[in-house]
Design a protein around this motif. Structure first.
Motif, PDB file in Angstrom:
ATOM      1  N   TYR A   8       0.822  -1.205   0.000  1.00  0.00           N
ATOM      2  CA  TYR A   8       0.000   0.000   0.000  1.00  0.00           C
ATOM      3  C   TYR A   8       0.858   1.258   0.000  1.00  0.00           C
ATOM      4  N   ASP A   9       2.022   1.214   0.678  1.00  0.00           N
ATOM      5  CA  ASP A   9       2.879   2.401   0.769  1.00  0.00           C
ATOM      6  C   ASP A   9       3.389   2.825  -0.600  1.00  0.00           C
ATOM      7  N   ILE A  10       3.714   1.865  -1.452  1.00  0.00           N
ATOM      8  CA  ILE A  10       4.204   2.213  -2.795  1.00  0.00           C
ATOM      9  C   ILE A  10       3.116   2.934  -3.580  1.00  0.00           C
ATOM     10  N   LEU A  11       1.890   2.456  -3.476  1.00  0.00           N
ATOM     11  CA  LEU A  11       0.788   3.044  -4.230  1.00  0.00           C
ATOM     12  C   LEU A  11       0.466   4.466  -3.758  1.00  0.00           C
ATOM     13  N   HIS A  12       0.979   4.867  -2.600  1.00  0.00           N
ATOM     14  CA  HIS A  12       0.748   6.206  -2.085  1.00  0.00           C
ATOM     15  C   HIS A  12       2.030   7.042  -2.090  1.00  0.00           C
ATOM     16  N   ASN A  13       3.022   6.575  -2.837  1.00  0.00           N
ATOM     17  CA  ASN A  13       4.246   7.347  -3.026  1.00  0.00           C
ATOM     18  C   ASN A  13       4.305   7.777  -4.489  1.00  0.00           C
ATOM     19  N   PRO A  14       4.059   9.052  -4.794  1.00  0.00           N
ATOM     20  CA  PRO A  14       3.950   9.469  -6.206  1.00  0.00           C
ATOM     21  C   PRO A  14       5.210   9.229  -7.021  1.00  0.00           C
ATOM     22  N   ARG A  15       6.363   9.189  -6.377  1.00  0.00           N
ATOM     23  CA  ARG A  15       7.600   8.994  -7.128  1.00  0.00           C
ATOM     24  C   ARG A  15       7.748   7.555  -7.596  1.00  0.00           C
ATOM     25  N   PHE A  16       7.247   6.605  -6.825  1.00  0.00           N
ATOM     26  CA  PHE A  16       7.427   5.189  -7.154  1.00  0.00           C
ATOM     27  C   PHE A  16       6.169   4.520  -7.681  1.00  0.00           C
ATOM     28  N   ASN A  17       5.025   5.130  -7.472  1.00  0.00           N
ATOM     29  CA  ASN A  17       3.781   4.508  -7.903  1.00  0.00           C
ATOM     30  C   ASN A  17       3.693   4.446  -9.427  1.00  0.00           C
ATOM     31  N   ARG A  18       3.321   3.278  -9.935  1.00  0.00           N
ATOM     32  CA  ARG A  18       3.105   3.104 -11.370  1.00  0.00           C
ATOM     33  C   ARG A  18       1.656   2.732 -11.675  1.00  0.00           C
ATOM     34  N   GLY A  19       0.846   2.593 -10.630  1.00  0.00           N
ATOM     35  CA  GLY A  19      -0.542   2.232 -10.841  1.00  0.00           C
ATOM     36  C   GLY A  19      -0.663   0.937 -11.613  1.00  0.00           C
ATOM     37  N   THR A  20      -1.499   0.949 -12.623  1.00  0.00           N
ATOM     38  CA  THR A  20      -1.757  -0.283 -13.375  1.00  0.00           C
ATOM     39  C   THR A  20      -0.592  -0.700 -14.266  1.00  0.00           C
ATOM     40  N   ALA A  21       0.487   0.054 -14.284  1.00  0.00           N
ATOM     41  CA  ALA A  21       1.653  -0.313 -15.095  1.00  0.00           C
ATOM     42  C   ALA A  21       2.582  -1.296 -14.384  1.00  0.00           C
ATOM     43  N   PHE A  22       2.353  -1.572 -13.113  1.00  0.00           N
ATOM     44  CA  PHE A  22       3.152  -2.599 -12.434  1.00  0.00           C
ATOM     45  C   PHE A  22       2.942  -3.940 -13.126  1.00  0.00           C
ATOM     46  N   SER A  23       4.047  -4.605 -13.471  1.00  0.00           N
ATOM     47  CA  SER A  23       3.940  -5.924 -14.089  1.00  0.00           C
ATOM     48  C   SER A  23       3.510  -6.952 -13.037  1.00  0.00           C
TER      49      SER A  23
END
Length: 541
Positions: A8-23
């Motif tokens: 969840y922390d990654i999805l709320h970090n704008p620098r690391f979040n890729r949303g639906t682009a995460f493989s």
């Protein structure tokens, strides 16, 4: 991805979040399974989806807010979208839409961005700066919110300006967003409607002036130098009586500049260079009349004067080529209400209280509007300019669009298609009988992002006046003959990144030539700048 965060922390970090682009592999590795829909999208698909979402919204303010939320959620996608179509998105993330966003800031506030440093934190400014998570800040755009665009005192609502400016540093010239920090110095507001508004988010007292204000700003500059010694400070939307002294106080001590004074001057000078390619005249033969006598007007006039010096005039003769007209009329030496920074452009002349009369008396080749008062370049003014000049240069530079001294259509129609036109805010193409005109926008975006990239790539210790002349020439030389035939005297905004790279390289060359760089001169300067530029792509894990 250099992060220790998971789930969840990654999805709320704008620098690391890729949303639906995460493989799928990345979702397993970073414990994201189940936190996203199963489908995996490319960045290109995400851009297309976002573009469709934006197109469905009802107003540019809604689009501005949508993009603000996106920037707070997925930084890479935000910049990839902006850079995919800069001509479409720049007017949304910055002028003119940012003006409305600043006016409504307290009523539409969402995720916080940047730092707010109130004057009641005096003595602890460095402590507040340390709360910013990045350790290597290279650019701070700072405002005190007193003179936001042509809209006046908006208090902490002015924060939209530093945020928007720094977004364009990245989108238009590739300055990495991680090195950018927007800041508002909150010293109060004199806007009574804000002080009476229960939703206002700033300090609820009138603006602090004088020695206390100066000491607060001094502490801020000192703290920035201590914590971020390679940082360049850009002053933004300060009132004239603060903007001019602040620039004078710090320009020879730290790496700093004022975009309203120097950036505006450079983009105006670039427009003049472009206009002279159409009129086939020399800069030293021009006469300029400014509507408005503030720091923007004197900044443009001074840079024009210094550019004339490089073409052979002495500085006193060069300054006599520019005259200023404000709410109290033509700035003549007999007036007793002029500030020190205005007196150098005051002329020996009888008082004139009508701008059109000033045009007829002084016979300028170019009028430049920086008054923030709309419609003052009226039909009589444009017709008078057209009687005096075969190709009158008409530059209504006030922002936002609602404050422009005239529209493109008015300038072209009243001059019978002979005006060389550029404005501060965008106007649509104009058809006058068989002539098709594409009005240029004298937007500082042609200057400050490229200046930022040049400073970043060289580690420059100072920003000098001549760097802005170099930047202006670099902008103008990129305008094609085809564009000039349509009246367009600036490079197309759709090519802003390419234009910025060229300007940055020219300024960087000056920085190295004059011993202002902190890094060794590379063998290939253009390649060095391109390598330093941020690219909005998801890096491999």
């Amino acid at each position: 991805m250099s992060t220790q965060a998971y789930g969840y922390d990654i999805l709320h970090n704008p620098r690391f979040n890729r949303g639906t682009a995460f493989s799928q592999d990345e979702r397993r590795k970073y414990r994201l399974e189940g936190l996203l829909p199963p489908g995996v999208n490319s960045l290109a698909i995400q851009i297309a989806r976002t573009h469709t979402e934006l197109a469905a919204l009802d107003s540019d303010l809604q689009r501005y807010l949508f993009l603000s939320d996106l920037q707070a959620r997925n930084e890479t996608l935000f910049y990839a979208l902006l850079m995919s179509d800069p001509a479409t998105y720049m007017p949304i993330v910055y002028t003119p839409t940012v003006g409305e966003a600043c006016q409504k800031f307290d009523h539409v506030f969402r995720a916080t961005r940047g730092l707010y440093i109130p004057i009641d934190a005096r003595g602890r400014v460095k402590e507040l700066l340390r709360n910013w998570p990045e350790q290597d800040v290279r650019f701070i755009v700072v405002t005190d919110g007193e003179r936001i665009l042509g809209l006046g005192d908006l208090g902490v609502g002015g924060m939209g300006i530093p945020i928007g400016k720094l977004a364009l540093y990245t989108a238009c010239a590739g300055v990495p967003p991680s090195v950018c920090l927007p800041i508002t110095l909150d010293v109060g507001t004199n806007n009574a409607s804000l002080l009476d508004d229960p939703l206002y988010l700033g300090l609820r007292h009138e603006r602090v002036r004088g020695a206390d204000y100066d000491a607060f700003v001094d502490e801020f500059v000192s703290a920035v130098q201590d914590l971020y010694p390679k940082c360049c400070i850009q002053w933004e939307d300060f009132a004239n009586f603060n903007a001019v002294p602040l620039l004078a106080r710090y320009k020879d001590k730290v790496c700093t500049y004022n975009d309203d004074i120097q950036g505006t001057a450079a983009v105006a000078l670039a427009g003049i260079y472009g206009a002279l390619r159409i009129s086939k005249q020399k800069l030293t033969d021009q006469r300029f009349l400014f509507l408005g006598g503030g720091s923007a007007a004197t900044g443009i006039a001074e840079l024009i004067s210094e550019a004339m010096v490089l073409e052979g005039l002495d500085i006193e003769s060069a300054r006599k080529c520019s005259s200023l007209f404000d709410v109290n009329g033509l700035m003549v030496r007999s007036r007793t209400d002029l500030a020190e920074f205005q007196k150098v452009f005051a002329i020996d002349h009888a008082p004139i209280n009508s701008f059109v009369d000033a045009v007829r008396a002084l016979k300028p080749t170019c009028i430049i509007g920086v008054s923030t008062v709309p419609k003052l370049f009226n039909q009589a003014v444009i017709e008078a300019m057209s009687e005096i000049n075969e190709r009158p240069i008409i530059f209504p530079y006030s922002n936002p669009t609602s404050r422009s001294e005239c529209t493109a259509e008015e300038a072209y129609r009243w001059s019978k298609g002979r005006a060389i036109f550029a404005s501060g805010s965008p106007f649509p193409p104009v058809q006058i009988e068989a002539q098709h005109f594409v009005p240029g926008q004298g937007n500082n975006v042609y200057i400050f992002p490229a200046m930022g990239m040049a400073v970043f790539a060289t580690g420059a210790t100072r920003v000098t006046e001549e760097m802005f002349i170099v930047a202006a020439k670099a902008v103008a030389e990129q305008v094609s003959d085809e564009s000039l035939e349509k009246g367009l005297i600036y490079p197309p905004q759709s090519q802003i990144f390419k234009a910025s790279m060229h300007v940055a390289a020219s300024v960087a060359e000056y920085i190295f030539d004059h011993g202002l760089a902190r890094v060794e001169r590379p063998a290939d300067l253009v390649a060095h700048i391109k390598a330093a530029a941020y690219s909005p792509t998801y890096p491999p894990v």
